[in-house]
Design a protein around this motif. Structure first.
Motif, PDB file in Angstrom:
ATOM      1  N   LEU A  55       1.078   3.997  -2.936  1.00  0.00           N
ATOM      2  CA  LEU A  55       0.842   5.414  -2.655  1.00  0.00           C
ATOM      3  C   LEU A  55       2.037   6.260  -3.093  1.00  0.00           C
ATOM      4  O   LEU A  55       1.881   7.315  -3.730  1.00  0.00           O
ATOM      5  CB  LEU A  55       0.578   5.608  -1.166  1.00  0.00           C
ATOM      6  CG  LEU A  55       0.455   7.062  -0.679  1.00  0.00           C
ATOM      7  CD1 LEU A  55      -0.769   7.711  -1.304  1.00  0.00           C
ATOM      8  CD2 LEU A  55       0.367   7.109   0.845  1.00  0.00           C
TER       9      LEU A  55
ATOM     10  N   ALA B 159       0.829  -1.213   0.000  1.00  0.00           N
ATOM     11  CA  ALA B 159       0.000   0.000   0.000  1.00  0.00           C
ATOM     12  C   ALA B 159       0.858   1.254   0.000  1.00  0.00           C
ATOM     13  O   ALA B 159       0.593   2.208  -0.751  1.00  0.00           O
ATOM     14  CB  ALA B 159      -0.930  -0.019   1.218  1.00  0.00           C
ATOM     15  N   VAL B 160       1.895   1.268   0.839  1.00  0.00           N
ATOM     16  CA  VAL B 160       2.787   2.436   0.910  1.00  0.00           C
ATOM     17  C   VAL B 160       3.538   2.607  -0.412  1.00  0.00           C
ATOM     18  O   VAL B 160       3.691   3.738  -0.910  1.00  0.00           O
ATOM     19  CB  VAL B 160       3.775   2.294   2.092  1.00  0.00           C
ATOM     20  CG1 VAL B 160       4.846   3.383   2.043  1.00  0.00           C
ATOM     21  CG2 VAL B 160       3.020   2.364   3.414  1.00  0.00           C
TER      22      VAL B 160
ATOM     23  N   GLY C 142       2.199   6.467  -6.969  1.00  0.00           N
ATOM     24  CA  GLY C 142       1.199   7.393  -7.513  1.00  0.00           C
ATOM     25  C   GLY C 142       1.552   8.838  -7.238  1.00  0.00           C
ATOM     26  O   GLY C 142       1.437   9.709  -8.131  1.00  0.00           O
ATOM     27  N   TRP C 143       1.994   9.112  -6.036  1.00  0.00           N
ATOM     28  CA  TRP C 143       2.383  10.470  -5.649  1.00  0.00           C
ATOM     29  C   TRP C 143       3.573  10.942  -6.486  1.00  0.00           C
ATOM     30  O   TRP C 143       3.610  12.085  -6.957  1.00  0.00           O
ATOM     31  CB  TRP C 143       2.704  10.476  -4.154  1.00  0.00           C
ATOM     32  CG  TRP C 143       3.092  11.809  -3.586  1.00  0.00           C
ATOM     33  CD1 TRP C 143       2.990  13.040  -4.182  1.00  0.00           C
ATOM     34  CD2 TRP C 143       3.656  12.056  -2.297  1.00  0.00           C
ATOM     35  NE1 TRP C 143       3.462  14.025  -3.353  1.00  0.00           N
ATOM     36  CE2 TRP C 143       3.877  13.456  -2.183  1.00  0.00           C
ATOM     37  CE3 TRP C 143       3.989  11.229  -1.215  1.00  0.00           C
ATOM     38  CZ2 TRP C 143       4.419  14.034  -1.047  1.00  0.00           C
ATOM     39  CZ3 TRP C 143       4.528  11.801  -0.076  1.00  0.00           C
ATOM     40  CH2 TRP C 143       4.740  13.189   0.009  1.00  0.00           C
TER      41      TRP C 143
ATOM     42  N   ALA D 166       8.067  11.057  -2.043  1.00  0.00           N
ATOM     43  CA  ALA D 166       7.206  10.090  -2.725  1.00  0.00           C
ATOM     44  C   ALA D 166       8.029   8.935  -3.296  1.00  0.00           C
ATOM     45  O   ALA D 166       7.639   7.758  -3.191  1.00  0.00           O
ATOM     46  CB  ALA D 166       6.435  10.786  -3.842  1.00  0.00           C
TER      47      ALA D 166
END
Length: 351
Positions: free
Chosen positions: A147, A143-144, A150-151, A274
């Motif tokens: 994220l 998940a991290v 995407g960031w 990110a």
């Protein structure tokens, strides 16, 4: 010396040999990369000590966050388990995973053994609880990483020519996610895999005696799997427990990624946060190499990812990654060793 000891000794020698071969291959790769070690040393000499201390603290706090996730699941087996002992046991288990070849691949049994022995818990119940915890921590890493990716794409964009590298990393993580979903949902397939492993075990250890053969017999394997899934379901049945454990797992990964970000700042280069959130969990795949704690593979893989995706100089990237590994590997190795000593000797004897 019995057949079992001979077989076990041979397996250990093969693991060590594989680890040495991987390290030699990685060393040759680094030698061919043209990295200037004098340049890396020059970068390291400019380190900000305060940022290094903060990075060390973040790495330790990440372990404590993950141990909190494990604690929540263990309390579904025994509500009276000590918070402090679980934290020390977790650090000790991390030490075992970091120091042994294939330690991360066998991390769940190692962690479960340490915790069960330390707190006098049933091993099978502890194994199921630790499996739930480690599975959730691994899902949190995906998940991290997702994220972070995407960031990074939205905020910074992927440099031209590096799209395939980034998409390849995402693809590997997606395949791992599918495998985890298969474990959770397709238990019949998982049973078949375990029975297949047990069949191989009966053939390999056929001269080890009736006790070993009995534990690997189909009925015994089915009983063990039934107990495992019963405990696993009990540990994950409470939604609030799972949510709290997942929160600790995600916080742990964010904290574990910070040393790379802080390490880049310490050598005068600011990596995108990110990108750090993406590459650090993805680099966890390197710990499956037959080297202690992914030694060599993690450094090479992270440095390459930083150079390619962030377009940073090779020496600067290598210096930042070395700072990260000091915090996330060598420092934790020392802390875990001290935790193991504390649990083995006891506070009074140490004092």
């Amino acid at each position: 010396m019995g057949t079992t000891e001979v077989t076990r000794g041979g397996a250990i020698r093969r693991r060590i040999g594989a680890g040495v071969a991987v390290i030699v291959a990685l060393a040759a790769l680094v030698g061919l990369s043209g990295v200037s070690w004098s340049g890396v040393v020059a970068e390291l000499r400019t380190i900000d000590p305060l940022l290094l201390v903060v990075a060390l603290a973040a790495s330790l706090l990440a372990q404590l966050a993950w141990s909190s996730s494990t604690l929540l699941f263990l309390r579904t087996v025994d509500p009276t388990v000590s918070t402090g002992r679980v934290r020390l046991g977790y650090l000790t288990g991390t030490f075992a995973k970091q120091i042994l070849p294939f330690g991360h691949a066998g991390g769940v049994p190692l962690m479960a053994y340490v915790l069960a022995e330390e707190m006098d818990l049933d091993y099978r119940g502890t194994f199921a609880s630790v499996t739930a915890s480690e599975l959730l921590i691994f899902v949190a890493s995906l998940a991290v990483a997702g994220l972070g990716f995407g960031w990074f794409v939205v905020a910074d964009g992927v440099a031209s020519g590096t799209e395939l590298v980034a998409l390849g990393l995402v693809g590997v993580l997606a395949l791992v996610a599918v495998a985890i979903a298969g474990f959770v949902k397709r238990r019949t397939a998982f049973r078949r895999v375990v029975h297949g492993v047990a069949l191989v075990g009966r053939a390999v250890f056929r001269r080890a005696g009736p006790r070993v053969q009995g534990r690997l017999a189909p009925k015994a394997v089915d009983r063990g799997l039934d107990e495992f899934f019963e405990t696993f379901d009990r540990a994950t049945s409470d939604r609030s427990t799972v949510i709290r454990a997942a929160t600790f797992a995600v916080v742990g990964w964010v904290l574990f990624a910070l040393p790379l970000y802080l390490g880049s700042l310490a050598v005068g280069q600011s990596l995108p946060l990110a990108l750090v959130l993406f590459v650090v969990p993805a680099a966890g795949l390197a710990t499956l190499l037959p080297t202690p704690g992914g030694l060599g593979g993690t450094e090479v893989g992270l440095t390459a990812a930083v150079v390619v995706l962030a377009e940073v100089g090779l020496e600067t990237a290598a210096a930042a990654v070395l700072v990260y590994r000091v915090c996330s590997y060598w420092f934790l190795l020392v802390v875990g060793g001290l935790s193991s000593l504390f649990l083995s000797v006891g506070f009074r004897e140490l004092r």
